[in-house]
Design an enzyme around this catalytic site. Sequence first.
Site, short mmCIF file in Angstrom:
data_model
loop_
_atom_site.label_atom_id
_atom_site.label_comp_id
_atom_site.label_asym_id
_atom_site.label_seq_id
_atom_site.Cartn_x
_atom_site.Cartn_y
_atom_site.Cartn_z
N ASP A 186 37.92 33.44 29.66
CA ASP A 186 38.02 32.02 30.00
C ASP A 186 38.17 31.81 31.52
OD1 ASP A 186 38.57 29.23 28.92
OD2 ASP A 186 40.36 29.52 30.14
N GLU A 238 38.64 47.64 33.57
CA GLU A 238 39.34 48.92 33.41
C GLU A 238 39.95 49.02 32.01
OE1 GLU A 238 41.90 50.70 36.77
OE2 GLU A 238 43.31 49.92 35.30
#
Length: 480
Positions: A186, A238
Amino acid sequence: MWWERAVVYQVYPRSFQDSDGDGLGDLPGVGRRLDYIAGLGADAVWLSPFYPSPDHDFGYDVTDFRAVDPRFGTMRDFDELLEQAHGLGFKVLMDLVPCHTSIDHPWFRERPDFYFLRDMPKPPNNWRAAFGGPAWSRDPHGRGWYLHSFFPEQPDLDWRNPEVVAAMQDVIRFWLHRGVDGFRLDALDRLMKDPELRDDPPATGPPPLPLDPDHATLEHVHSRNAPDIDRGIAGLREAAGDHLLVGEVYLPTDQLGPYLRHLDLAFCFDLYHSRFEPEALRRAIDTAVASRRLAWVLSNHDFQRLPNRVGPENVALAALLLLTLPGCAFIYQGDELGLPDGPGDEVPLDRFGRDRFRHPMPWTDDEPNGGFTSGKPWLPVARAPRGSVQAQQRDPQSLLQTYRALIALRAELTGGEIAFDDASPDGVLAYRRGDHEIVLNISDTPVPAPEGQIVLATSPVRQAHSRMLPPRTGIVVGLG
Ligand code: NOJ
């Protein structure tokens, strides 16, 4: 990768299917309707937020990123839904809201260092919030001012604090561990701001994408889209490993580069907001296609529904366009029925006026509330001028059947390239993909249709030697 040509169906859980009669859609309800989404041919579902939330921004103000709001069900319901979806061959995307929390999130009280809190007499700068009004409000706990890019109930997280990054990475791992396949992220253009919190200068022209008029008075050069944004996105990547990350980055295509360094896909808002006429559409597609990493989307829970935005006469053409472009495409629930904006509620629920785009699905004609709920729906069930799911399933000429046929056809539209036809008549958008020609007559006059085998048409086209494409009709022709 599985998403390269995928169709993702956006489920807005509170308006999809209620299973317990409280008038609010829920996760078991989604499970009951998964067969429907499978029948459409979609490859994945994106579930809009179902985290606990006081609903100042209908789930985008989250109080706990690792839980299911009891109104939507339990974590067990979620696990079951995931298993069911995977059993049907679907991928499942969560909606992750990394830029802000609810003001009721325990972090806001316990971890002031996670937020932008400034104890000073005046707000630190002139930034305006996306929904209008100042982007700084007085902290209810007496710690000065805090920053909120959206509603005051949504304080922004400070992504320059490594502990914020680590906390959100844990959230990502939590859901991946449960088995989700990726995330719709978002408001990523808000993730990182100017570290010095400098003022935004006044706007010098209209914004490239539609904005709230108050918000649009400033040029948002410091309040969002920081030059080192890729560091923040790298943190998300990551934790996500090679799972799908789709960014909601509300910027024009030519500014998406730094985001795409670590995202798989970003929504193409240039196409979303393009005028529905050939030159503008072609421009938006041309700039996006080059990156090969944009997800096509023409509708979601934030803006007017398709018949209201592109015109009811262009709704089938919009579907044809969305689903014949090379790459991943997103469909918002109800678009396949041609649902228009609804009336909203008598007393608006969403303060930014978006209730009209979020009415519950009309499944049937004969049941009260269209089969959405046995109780009182949180918003009236959507009016379906083209017919409910049930009616359109029975009608071979319905828009729903056109969506199905278009999705099925994608398996044949394999060419990754798109070549526009420069010689097409006024009002016509035409392009080739591999050995198919796609022609959209976005005009009110008939135009000559291309030679070749008609594979799909949005309304009946007579097979003849010199055939014409009727007004507001799209066609896919096989050239092979
Ligand atoms: C984008 C979401 O789609 C919208 O519904 C929400 O209000 C804002 N981001 C803020 O989270």
